[in-house]
Scaffold this active site. Structure first.
Site, PDB file in Angstrom:
ATOM      1  N   GLY A  11       8.231   0.949  41.232  1.00  0.00           N
ATOM      2  CA  GLY A  11       9.381  -0.191  41.442  1.00  0.00           C
ATOM      3  C   GLY A  11       8.990  -1.508  40.560  1.00  0.00           C
ATOM      4  N   ASP A  65       0.474  -8.848  42.813  1.00  0.00           N
ATOM      5  CA  ASP A  65       0.222  -8.711  44.205  1.00  0.00           C
ATOM      6  C   ASP A  65       1.427  -9.223  44.962  1.00  0.00           C
ATOM      7  OD1 ASP A  65      -1.885  -7.136  45.979  1.00  0.00           O
ATOM      8  OD2 ASP A  65      -1.948  -9.180  47.158  1.00  0.00           O
ATOM      9  N   PHE A 141      13.526  -0.988  45.731  1.00  0.00           N
ATOM     10  CA  PHE A 141      12.525  -0.247  46.259  1.00  0.00           C
ATOM     11  C   PHE A 141      11.756  -0.831  47.792  1.00  0.00           C
ATOM     12  CE2 PHE A 141       8.594  -2.703  45.067  1.00  0.00           C
ATOM     13  CZ  PHE A 141       9.223  -3.306  44.123  1.00  0.00           C
TER      14      PHE A 141
HETATM   15  P1  ITT Z   1      -0.233  -1.983  42.998  1.00  0.00           P
HETATM   16  O1  ITT Z   1      -0.692  -0.532  42.690  1.00  0.00           O
HETATM   17  O2  ITT Z   1       0.482  -2.808  42.195  1.00  0.00           O
HETATM   18  O3  ITT Z   1      -1.322  -2.639  44.045  1.00  0.00           O
HETATM   19  P2  ITT Z   1       1.224  -1.473  45.709  1.00  0.00           P
HETATM   20  O4  ITT Z   1       2.498  -1.080  46.031  1.00  0.00           O
HETATM   21  O5  ITT Z   1       0.121  -1.162  46.345  1.00  0.00           O
HETATM   22  O6  ITT Z   1       0.848  -1.552  44.255  1.00  0.00           O
HETATM   23  P3  ITT Z   1       0.916  -4.206  46.738  1.00  0.00           P
HETATM   24  O7  ITT Z   1      -0.489  -4.138  47.286  1.00  0.00           O
HETATM   25  O8  ITT Z   1       0.963  -5.651  46.126  1.00  0.00           O
HETATM   26  O9  ITT Z   1       1.401  -3.103  45.932  1.00  0.00           O
HETATM   27  O10 ITT Z   1       1.826  -4.220  48.027  1.00  0.00           O
HETATM   28  C1  ITT Z   1       3.167  -4.925  48.113  1.00  0.00           C
HETATM   29  C2  ITT Z   1       4.081  -4.273  49.118  1.00  0.00           C
HETATM   30  O11 ITT Z   1       5.499  -5.059  49.324  1.00  0.00           O
HETATM   31  C3  ITT Z   1       4.387  -2.589  48.627  1.00  0.00           C
HETATM   32  O12 ITT Z   1       4.581  -1.829  49.813  1.00  0.00           O
HETATM   33  C4  ITT Z   1       5.677  -3.006  47.760  1.00  0.00           C
HETATM   34  O13 ITT Z   1       6.560  -1.829  47.897  1.00  0.00           O
HETATM   35  C5  ITT Z   1       6.253  -4.100  48.586  1.00  0.00           C
HETATM   36  N1  ITT Z   1       7.204  -5.030  47.895  1.00  0.00           N
HETATM   37  C6  ITT Z   1       6.741  -5.591  46.721  1.00  0.00           C
HETATM   38  N2  ITT Z   1       7.624  -6.320  45.979  1.00  0.00           N
HETATM   39  C7  ITT Z   1       8.847  -5.802  46.490  1.00  0.00           C
HETATM   40  C8  ITT Z   1      10.081  -6.020  46.161  1.00  0.00           C
HETATM   41  O14 ITT Z   1      10.483  -6.557  45.166  1.00  0.00           O
HETATM   42  N3  ITT Z   1      10.991  -5.423  46.905  1.00  0.00           N
HETATM   43  C9  ITT Z   1      10.626  -4.402  47.952  1.00  0.00           C
HETATM   44  N4  ITT Z   1       9.454  -4.633  48.454  1.00  0.00           N
HETATM   45  C10 ITT Z   1       8.344  -4.874  47.533  1.00  0.00           C
HETATM   46 NA    NA Z   2      -2.039  -2.218  46.115  1.00  0.00          NA
END
Ligand code: ITT
Ligand code: NA
Length: 180
Positions: A11, A65, A141
């Site tokens: 996403g 992040d 997402f």
């Molecule tokens: P990386 O591989 O980039 O680290 P991640 O999903 O582990 O991916 P993070 O540690 O930054 O990313 O966690 C962010 C969480 O917040 C993750 O569950 C995302 O789905 C959610 N999130 C981030 N941006 C969002 C958005 O624009 N809308 C909805 N949920 C979001």
């Molecule tokens: Na992450």
């Protein structure tokens, strides 16, 4: 211009691609991952991750992040957003919010960028909204279906509208200004 985006989140990748392509920047995904520090704030996590990945890959990289900070829950899930999304999900977050009157929440995105051998830089974007009473919409997402922005959830808005106002958009705008 091309930018390598280290992420495993589809996403995030799709949105960053949409936003950066419109600014003439090509995004290339790298899904190697990076160590995430345990911190209350996202900035040091993004800075360390970008610096680590730039060193490991030997090229300039960007990371994102991000997280959802809910006021009534003292900022939870915040830096634990990915863990909570994966292990509890939106339904359980709504349950925690059941009796809360103050539903204010902030989405934060911190873009970390680093060139090998240099100090990392970070750019923060935020958007304020409220936690919806139930999940609405199938777009976006993660937490999008429970994040209400001016009467519609990010899940109801659709990518194009979300990408005009999102935390990620605001962080990437600052990053692009810095790049120019
Ligand atoms: P990386 O591989 O980039 O680290 P991640 O999903 O582990 O991916 P993070 O540690 O930054 O990313 O966690 C962010 C969480 O917040 C993750 O569950 C995302 O789905 C959610 N999130 C981030 N941006 C969002 C958005 O624009 N809308 C909805 N949920 C979001
Ligand atoms: Na992450």
């Amino acid at each position: 211009r091309k930018i390598v985006f280290v992420t495993r989140n589809k996403g995030k990748l799709r949105e960053a691609m949409d936003i950066l392509t419109s600014k003439g920047i090509e995004v290339i995904q790298n899904s190697d991952g990076y160590p995430e520090l345990q911190e209350d704030e996202l900035e040091p996590i993004a800075a360390y991750g970008a610096s680590w990945a730039a060193g490991k890959l030997g090229m300039p990289v960007m990371v994102d992040d991000s997280g959802l900070f809910i006021k009534a829950l003292n900022g939870f899930p915040g830096p634990y957003s990915a863990f909570v999304e994966e292990h509890l999900g939106n339904g359980r977050v709504l349950k925690l919010m059941e009796d809360e009157k103050d539903r204010t929440a902030v989405f934060r995105s911190v873009i970390g960028y680093c060139e090998p051998g240099k100090e990392p830089v970070v750019f923060t974007g935020t958007v304020e909204g409220t936690i919806a009473l139930e999940e609405r919409g199938t777009g976006g997402f993660g937490y999008d279906p429970i994040f209400d922005y001016n009467g519609k959830t990010f899940g109801e808005l659709g990518d194009e509208e979300k990408n005009k106002v999102s935390h990620r958009r605001r962080a990437l705008d600052k990053f692009c200004e810095w790049l120019d």
